[in-house]
Design a protein around this motif. Structure first.
Motif, PDB file in Angstrom:
ATOM      1  N   LYS A  31       0.813  -1.222   0.000  1.00 47.83           N
ATOM      2  CA  LYS A  31       0.000   0.000   0.000  1.00 47.83           C
ATOM      3  C   LYS A  31       0.843   1.267   0.000  1.00 47.83           C
ATOM      4  CE  LYS A  31      -2.600  -0.706   3.607  1.00 47.83           C
ATOM      5  NZ  LYS A  31      -3.637  -0.598   4.630  1.00 47.83           N
ATOM      6  N   LYS A  32       2.023   1.208   0.584  1.00 51.20           N
ATOM      7  CA  LYS A  32       2.830   2.408   0.772  1.00 51.20           C
ATOM      8  C   LYS A  32       4.207   2.217   0.157  1.00 51.20           C
ATOM      9  CE  LYS A  32       0.332   3.357   4.936  1.00 51.20           C
ATOM     10  NZ  LYS A  32       0.331   3.858   6.262  1.00 51.20           N
ATOM     11  N   GLU A  33       4.833   3.317  -0.215  1.00 45.73           N
ATOM     12  CA  GLU A  33       6.182   3.220  -0.772  1.00 45.73           C
ATOM     13  C   GLU A  33       7.176   2.728   0.259  1.00 45.73           C
ATOM     14  OE1 GLU A  33       8.245   6.234  -3.209  1.00 45.73           O
ATOM     15  OE2 GLU A  33       6.194   6.743  -3.812  1.00 45.73           O
ATOM     16  N   LYS A  34       7.134   3.323   1.445  1.00 46.55           N
ATOM     17  CA  LYS A  34       8.037   2.946   2.534  1.00 46.55           C
ATOM     18  C   LYS A  34       7.322   3.132   3.852  1.00 46.55           C
ATOM     19  CE  LYS A  34      11.432   5.781   1.521  1.00 46.55           C
ATOM     20  NZ  LYS A  34      12.677   6.542   1.566  1.00 46.55           N
ATOM     21  N   VAL A  35       7.646   2.279   4.796  1.00 42.46           N
ATOM     22  CA  VAL A  35       7.172   2.419   6.170  1.00 42.46           C
ATOM     23  C   VAL A  35       8.340   2.106   7.090  1.00 42.46           C
ATOM     24  CG1 VAL A  35       4.767   1.833   5.666  1.00 42.46           C
ATOM     25  CG2 VAL A  35       6.347   0.034   6.303  1.00 42.46           C
ATOM     26  N   THR A  36       8.230   2.506   8.326  1.00 44.33           N
ATOM     27  CA  THR A  36       9.301   2.196   9.280  1.00 44.33           C
ATOM     28  C   THR A  36       8.968   0.911  10.022  1.00 44.33           C
ATOM     29  OG1 THR A  36       8.281   3.442  11.085  1.00 44.33           O
ATOM     30  CG2 THR A  36       9.785   4.659   9.621  1.00 44.33           C
ATOM     31  N   ALA A  37      10.003   0.291  10.546  1.00 42.76           N
ATOM     32  CA  ALA A  37       9.805  -0.909  11.357  1.00 42.76           C
ATOM     33  C   ALA A  37       8.985  -0.564  12.598  1.00 42.76           C
ATOM     34  CB  ALA A  37      11.150  -1.512  11.740  1.00 42.76           C
ATOM     35  N   LYS A  38       9.205   0.616  13.125  1.00 43.71           N
ATOM     36  CA  LYS A  38       8.449   1.052  14.302  1.00 43.71           C
ATOM     37  C   LYS A  38       6.961   1.165  13.970  1.00 43.71           C
ATOM     38  CE  LYS A  38       8.207   4.644  17.811  1.00 43.71           C
ATOM     39  NZ  LYS A  38       8.764   5.895  18.313  1.00 43.71           N
ATOM     40  N   TYR A  39       6.642   1.727  12.807  1.00 39.87           N
ATOM     41  CA  TYR A  39       5.252   1.846  12.374  1.00 39.87           C
ATOM     42  C   TYR A  39       4.603   0.457  12.300  1.00 39.87           C
ATOM     43  CZ  TYR A  39       1.327   2.217   9.165  1.00 39.87           C
ATOM     44  OH  TYR A  39       0.089   2.109   8.585  1.00 39.87           O
ATOM     45  N   LEU A  40       5.298  -0.492  11.645  1.00 43.48           N
ATOM     46  CA  LEU A  40       4.754  -1.843  11.514  1.00 43.48           C
ATOM     47  C   LEU A  40       4.603  -2.520  12.875  1.00 43.48           C
ATOM     48  CD1 LEU A  40       6.710  -3.092   8.362  1.00 43.48           C
ATOM     49  CD2 LEU A  40       4.280  -2.495   8.497  1.00 43.48           C
ATOM     50  N   SER A  41       5.580  -2.311  13.743  1.00 45.79           N
ATOM     51  CA  SER A  41       5.502  -2.948  15.065  1.00 45.79           C
ATOM     52  C   SER A  41       4.320  -2.405  15.868  1.00 45.79           C
ATOM     53  CB  SER A  41       6.810  -2.779  15.837  1.00 45.79           C
ATOM     54  OG  SER A  41       6.977  -1.458  16.282  1.00 45.79           O
ATOM     55  N   GLN A  42       4.069  -1.114  15.762  1.00 39.97           N
ATOM     56  CA  GLN A  42       2.933  -0.536  16.478  1.00 39.97           C
ATOM     57  C   GLN A  42       1.609  -0.954  15.856  1.00 39.97           C
ATOM     58  OE1 GLN A  42       3.981   3.633  16.371  1.00 39.97           O
ATOM     59  NE2 GLN A  42       5.126   3.491  18.293  1.00 39.97           N
ATOM     60  N   LYS A  43       1.559  -0.962  14.536  1.00 38.25           N
ATOM     61  CA  LYS A  43       0.315  -1.313  13.844  1.00 38.25           C
ATOM     62  C   LYS A  43      -0.108  -2.750  14.142  1.00 38.25           C
ATOM     63  CE  LYS A  43      -1.941  -1.350   9.366  1.00 38.25           C
ATOM     64  NZ  LYS A  43      -3.067  -0.511   9.630  1.00 38.25           N
ATOM     65  N   PHE A  44       0.854  -3.665  14.174  1.00 39.25           N
ATOM     66  CA  PHE A  44       0.529  -5.075  14.366  1.00 39.25           C
ATOM     67  C   PHE A  44       0.819  -5.573  15.781  1.00 39.25           C
ATOM     68  CE2 PHE A  44       1.372  -4.603   9.782  1.00 39.25           C
ATOM     69  CZ  PHE A  44       0.089  -4.870   9.345  1.00 39.25           C
ATOM     70  N   GLU A  45       1.204  -4.652  16.652  1.00 39.08           N
ATOM     71  CA  GLU A  45       1.451  -4.953  18.069  1.00 39.08           C
ATOM     72  C   GLU A  45       2.452  -6.099  18.239  1.00 39.08           C
ATOM     73  OE1 GLU A  45      -2.417  -5.521  19.830  1.00 39.08           O
ATOM     74  OE2 GLU A  45      -2.944  -3.427  19.555  1.00 39.08           O
ATOM     75  N   ILE A  46       3.584  -5.949  17.550  1.00 39.41           N
ATOM     76  CA  ILE A  46       4.688  -6.888  17.667  1.00 39.41           C
ATOM     77  C   ILE A  46       5.965  -6.078  17.882  1.00 39.41           C
ATOM     78  CG2 ILE A  46       3.630  -8.717  16.271  1.00 39.41           C
ATOM     79  CD1 ILE A  46       5.260  -7.731  13.878  1.00 39.41           C
ATOM     80  N   SER A  47       7.044  -6.745  18.219  1.00 35.98           N
ATOM     81  CA  SER A  47       8.307  -6.037  18.435  1.00 35.98           C
ATOM     82  C   SER A  47       8.947  -5.681  17.094  1.00 35.98           C
ATOM     83  CB  SER A  47       9.271  -6.907  19.244  1.00 35.98           C
ATOM     84  OG  SER A  47       9.693  -8.012  18.474  1.00 35.98           O
ATOM     85  N   VAL A  48       9.841  -4.710  17.126  1.00 35.21           N
ATOM     86  CA  VAL A  48      10.585  -4.332  15.926  1.00 35.21           C
ATOM     87  C   VAL A  48      11.393  -5.536  15.440  1.00 35.21           C
ATOM     88  CG1 VAL A  48      12.429  -2.848  15.039  1.00 35.21           C
ATOM     89  CG2 VAL A  48      10.637  -1.875  16.477  1.00 35.21           C
ATOM     90  N   ARG A  49      11.942  -6.280  16.370  1.00 38.82           N
ATOM     91  CA  ARG A  49      12.705  -7.484  16.012  1.00 38.82           C
ATOM     92  C   ARG A  49      11.822  -8.474  15.243  1.00 38.82           C
ATOM     93  NH1 ARG A  49      17.434 -10.244  17.767  1.00 38.82           N
ATOM     94  NH2 ARG A  49      17.138 -12.497  17.837  1.00 38.82           N
ATOM     95  N   SER A  50      10.572  -8.627  15.682  1.00 34.84           N
ATOM     96  CA  SER A  50       9.639  -9.521  14.986  1.00 34.84           C
ATOM     97  C   SER A  50       9.337  -9.021  13.578  1.00 34.84           C
ATOM     98  CB  SER A  50       8.339  -9.672  15.772  1.00 34.84           C
ATOM     99  OG  SER A  50       8.557 -10.396  16.951  1.00 34.84           O
ATOM    100  N   VAL A  51       9.254  -7.705  13.412  1.00 34.27           N
ATOM    101  CA  VAL A  51       9.033  -7.130  12.079  1.00 34.27           C
ATOM    102  C   VAL A  51      10.115  -7.630  11.139  1.00 34.27           C
ATOM    103  CG1 VAL A  51       9.080  -4.996  10.709  1.00 34.27           C
ATOM    104  CG2 VAL A  51       7.781  -5.081  12.848  1.00 34.27           C
ATOM    105  N   TYR A  52      11.364  -7.565  11.582  1.00 41.23           N
ATOM    106  CA  TYR A  52      12.471  -7.998  10.732  1.00 41.23           C
ATOM    107  C   TYR A  52      12.444  -9.511  10.494  1.00 41.23           C
ATOM    108  CZ  TYR A  52      14.292  -3.308  10.730  1.00 41.23           C
ATOM    109  OH  TYR A  52      14.437  -1.960  10.525  1.00 41.23           O
ATOM    110  N   ARG A  53      11.935 -10.274  11.428  1.00 40.66           N
ATOM    111  CA  ARG A  53      11.776 -11.720  11.209  1.00 40.66           C
ATOM    112  C   ARG A  53      10.744 -11.977  10.099  1.00 40.66           C
ATOM    113  NH1 ARG A  53      11.032 -12.558  16.973  1.00 40.66           N
ATOM    114  NH2 ARG A  53      13.087 -12.554  17.869  1.00 40.66           N
ATOM    115  N   TYR A  54       9.633 -11.239  10.147  1.00 35.27           N
ATOM    116  CA  TYR A  54       8.613 -11.390   9.111  1.00 35.27           C
ATOM    117  C   TYR A  54       9.146 -10.935   7.758  1.00 35.27           C
ATOM    118  CZ  TYR A  54       5.057 -12.670  12.488  1.00 35.27           C
ATOM    119  OH  TYR A  54       4.333 -13.333  13.450  1.00 35.27           O
TER     120      TYR A  54
END
Length: 101
Positions: A15-38
Motif C-alpha cells: 500500500k505504501k512506498e516505505k514504512v518504518t519498522a516502528k510503524y509496523l511494530s505498532q500497527k501489528f502490536e509486535i516487536s521491531v525485532r519480529s518485524v524484521y523476522r517477518y
C-alpha cells in the motif's frame, strides 16, 4: 496467526512506498525485532523487500516487483480490483499496481 501477520505486513508494504519498522511494530502490536523476522520470511518466499537507514529511510517492496498471482486467484483479483476502484485513492492505485491488477 503467523501467516496472517506475514500477509498483513506484505499488504501494508504494497500500500505504501516505505514504512518504518516502528510503524509496523505498532500497527501489528509486535516487536521491531519480529518485524524484521517477518521481512526475512517474505524474502524467503521470493518477495524482494528493501531497508533504507537514515532520516528518510524505511522498509518497502522493490518498485519493479509485482505480486501478481503469487497469492490471488483470478476471482480474488477481480473482486479486489473492483473494491480498490470503488475507493479510488492514490494508495489504492499503488496497491493495484503492486498486485498486478
Amino acid at each position: 496467526m503467523k501467516q496472517y501477520l506475514s500477509l498483513s505486513i506484505l499488504l501494508e508494504l504494497a500500500k505504501k512506498e516505505k514504512v518504518t519498522a516502528k510503524y509496523l511494530s505498532q500497527k501489528f502490536e509486535i516487536s521491531v525485532r519480529s518485524v524484521y523476522r517477518y521481512l526475512d520470511e517474505l524474502e524467503s518466499a521470493g518477495i524482494p523487500t528493501f531497508t533504507q537507514v537514515g532520516k528518510n529511510g524505511g522498509i518497502g517492496i522493490e518498485k519493479n516487483f509485482v505480486l501478481d498471482s503469487l497469492l490471488l486467484t483470478e476471482q480474488d483479483k477481480d473482486l479486489l480490483k473492483r473494491l480498490l476502484l470503488s475507493v479510488n485513492t492514490e494508495n489504492c492505485k499503488r496497491l493495484m499496481i503492486k498486485l498486478g491488477l
